[in-house]
Write an enzyme that holds these catalytic residues in place. Structure first.
Site, short mmCIF file in Angstrom:
data_model
loop_
_atom_site.label_atom_id
_atom_site.label_comp_id
_atom_site.label_asym_id
_atom_site.label_seq_id
_atom_site.Cartn_x
_atom_site.Cartn_y
_atom_site.Cartn_z
N ASP A 1 13.24 -4.67 7.48
CA ASP A 1 12.12 -3.88 6.97
C ASP A 1 12.66 -2.51 6.55
O ASP A 1 13.83 -2.19 6.79
CB ASP A 1 11.04 -3.74 8.05
CG ASP A 1 9.68 -3.32 7.46
OD1 ASP A 1 9.56 -3.21 6.23
OD2 ASP A 1 8.74 -3.10 8.25
N ASP B 1 0.82 -1.21 0.00
CA ASP B 1 0.00 0.00 0.00
C ASP B 1 0.86 1.26 0.00
O ASP B 1 2.03 1.24 0.39
CB ASP B 1 -0.93 0.01 1.21
CG ASP B 1 -0.18 -0.06 2.53
OD1 ASP B 1 0.66 -0.98 2.69
OD2 ASP B 1 -0.41 0.78 3.42
N GLU C 1 0.05 -1.00 5.81
CA GLU C 1 1.03 -0.46 6.76
C GLU C 1 0.79 1.02 7.02
O GLU C 1 0.99 1.52 8.13
CB GLU C 1 2.44 -0.69 6.21
CG GLU C 1 3.57 -0.38 7.20
CD GLU C 1 4.08 1.05 7.12
OE1 GLU C 1 4.92 1.43 7.96
OE2 GLU C 1 3.64 1.79 6.21
N GLU C 2 0.36 1.76 5.99
CA GLU C 2 0.17 3.20 6.14
C GLU C 2 -1.03 3.56 7.02
O GLU C 2 -1.16 4.70 7.45
CB GLU C 2 0.00 3.86 4.75
CG GLU C 2 1.18 3.69 3.82
CD GLU C 2 2.42 4.46 4.25
OE1 GLU C 2 2.37 5.13 5.30
OE2 GLU C 2 3.44 4.38 3.55
#
Length: 455
Positions: A151, A55, A122-123
């Site tokens: 990451d 995303d 994740e956002e």
């Protein structure tokens, strides 16, 4: 959500060799888990996990015109790739797939299992993909079942104190949104009280800004190790003498030195203190009506030395007296609060996350990562060597769901991140192609180096 089916299809079509060699599992439909089985079972050689997220933050319709190239085209002009996600985080995602593609095509067969996991949200906190991916892996491999997690990082390779540093984030600040609601009786504006809910809320906001959290530079903070690296490796003329003098006493937990050091490094203040930002406020519906409620939301990023409980106590210490001053009830974080309450100030927490555990820098996985970075990324250093240093991630990634799986969590993007982190989250996001092509090399080298030590 159809776009995530398109992302999955894209990587399958473009990396058929990878998908012939990995097992693909899905976590909550769009969380992708690619497992490349090693010849040695995970019980004997813990696996490597590389994370990325599919995303991106949106491009608002009113901002599309400000982009030099179409915001979602991934435009390549011969030197630079432009588009949303180029830096955060599709470039990283493609790079780690490329690393597997390179290794598989070379005939390499891993002893240590390698897993790539791609979140989808994740956002916006990661609850729909990040957490299900973690749950899937935890059920399969258990506590401390992973050798190393990689990451994205927030700083990459930077030049500080006239030296080149590769900044590996070994911790993240905590996170907390605080809501404050002030309620009272309404009425006609022709007969107002001395202080209505908007005025009282304004008093609270002023109190918040008048009570900032103190900054301290302590050895618990990874930034302390970064400063030590700077003191050792930077030219003497480029490293502030005042900082150099205070590092010794601060290392011995001399509190005045730790506080003075934070003041000296004021331009880096939020690496050393809890930040607070009043981001939303709401109250009133009509100019001639006394509002019955007013509310605000405050965003905080917690310093590594603090805790949610300490932040809560700090806020209650100066909001409670304001309630008492105005003859209002006070509902703290652990008290029941209802929107129907009248003449009451209520506080509540949202999305609370403690600061991340600090990953070890004296452990084998960090030493392997550090050596890999120095070897592969040496061309990015202006000097003879690239200094690998621990660093602090001021934001949060999906790694917040993986704390139980390993102590060795490292966040690093192996490129020079410039111009507001290559303009991630804003107009004209980009990544330089000559740096982008190095990313798969470092991830492939990390896999190889971690595999070499397996018996």
């Amino acid at each position: 959500m159809n776009v995530f089916f398109e992302v999955e299809n894209y990587i399958k079509v473009n990396y058929p060799t990878v998908f012939q060699s990995v097992t693909l599992d899905h976590a909550n439909t769009h969380g992708l888990i690619l497992t490349w089985e090693g010849s040695v079972p995970p019980s004997e050689a813990k696996l490597i996990l590389m994370l990325a997220h599919q995303d991106v933050v949106p491009v608002l319709a009113e901002n599309v015109k400000d982009w030099t190239h179409p915001s979602y085209d991934g435009h390549y002009d011969g030197e630079t790739i432009w588009g949303r996600g180029a830096t955060d985080d599709k470039g990283y995602l493609i790079s780690i797939i490329e690393s597997l593609d390179l290794l598989i095509k070379s005939g390499f067969a891993p002893k240590r299992t390698v897993i790539l996991a791609f979140g989808c949200d994740e956002e916006i906190s990661g609850e729909n993909c990040g957490r299900p991916i973690s749950d899937f892996l935890h059920e399969k491999y258990g506590d401390d079942g992973i050798y190393l997690i990689m990451d994205e990082g927030s700083t990459g390779i930077q030049r500080e104190f006239d030296r080149s540093f590769a900044m590996v984030s070994v911790a993240e600040k905590g996170y907390l949104d605080i809501g404050i609601n002030v309620s009272s009786t309404g009425g006609h504006a022709s007969n107002p009280p001395d202080h209505n809910v908007i005025g009282i809320l304004s008093e609270i906001v002023v109190a918040i800004e008048n009570h900032p959290f103190a900054g301290k530079v302590t050895p618990k903070n990874p930034m302390f190790r970064f400063l030590e690296c700077g003191a050792v490796h930077a030219p003497e003329s480029s490293f502030p003498m005042a900082v150099r003098r205070m590092l010794g006493p601060a290392a011995q937990n001399d509190s005045p030195s730790q506080e003075q050091l934070a003041q000296t490094l004021d331009d880096m203040r939020y690496y050393f203190q809890t930040s607070q930002s009043v981001g939303k406020i709401n109250g009133g519906v009509k100019i001639n009506a006394i509002p019955e409620t007013a509310s605000t939301m405050v965003n905080l990023r917690l310093a590594v030395e603090t805790s949610i409980a300490q932040v809560v106590a700090h806020y209650e210490s100066f909001v409670s007296p304001i309630a008492k001053k105005h003859g209002m009830a006070f509902g703290g974080f652990h008290s029941p609060c209802s929107l129907t309450d009248k003449r009451k100030i209520c506080m509540f927490g949202v999305d609370a996350l403690e600061p991340a555990p600090v990953s070890p820098v004296d452990a084998e996985p960090y030493r392997i990562l550090s050596g890999t970075i120095k070897n592969v990324l040496k061309p990015l250093a202006a000097e003879d060597s690239l200094i690998v240093t621990p660093y602090l991630m001021p934001a949060n990634t999906d790694t917040k769901f993986f704390w139980a799986l390993t102590k060795n969590i490292y966040r690093f993007t192996p490129v020079n991140l410039v111009e507001n982190l290559n303009r991630a989250h804003t107009t004209d996001e980009f990544i330089r192609a000559d740096e982008f092509v190095r990313e798969p090399l470092i991830f492939a080298s990390l896999i190889l180096n971690a595999d070499d030590i397996v018996g």
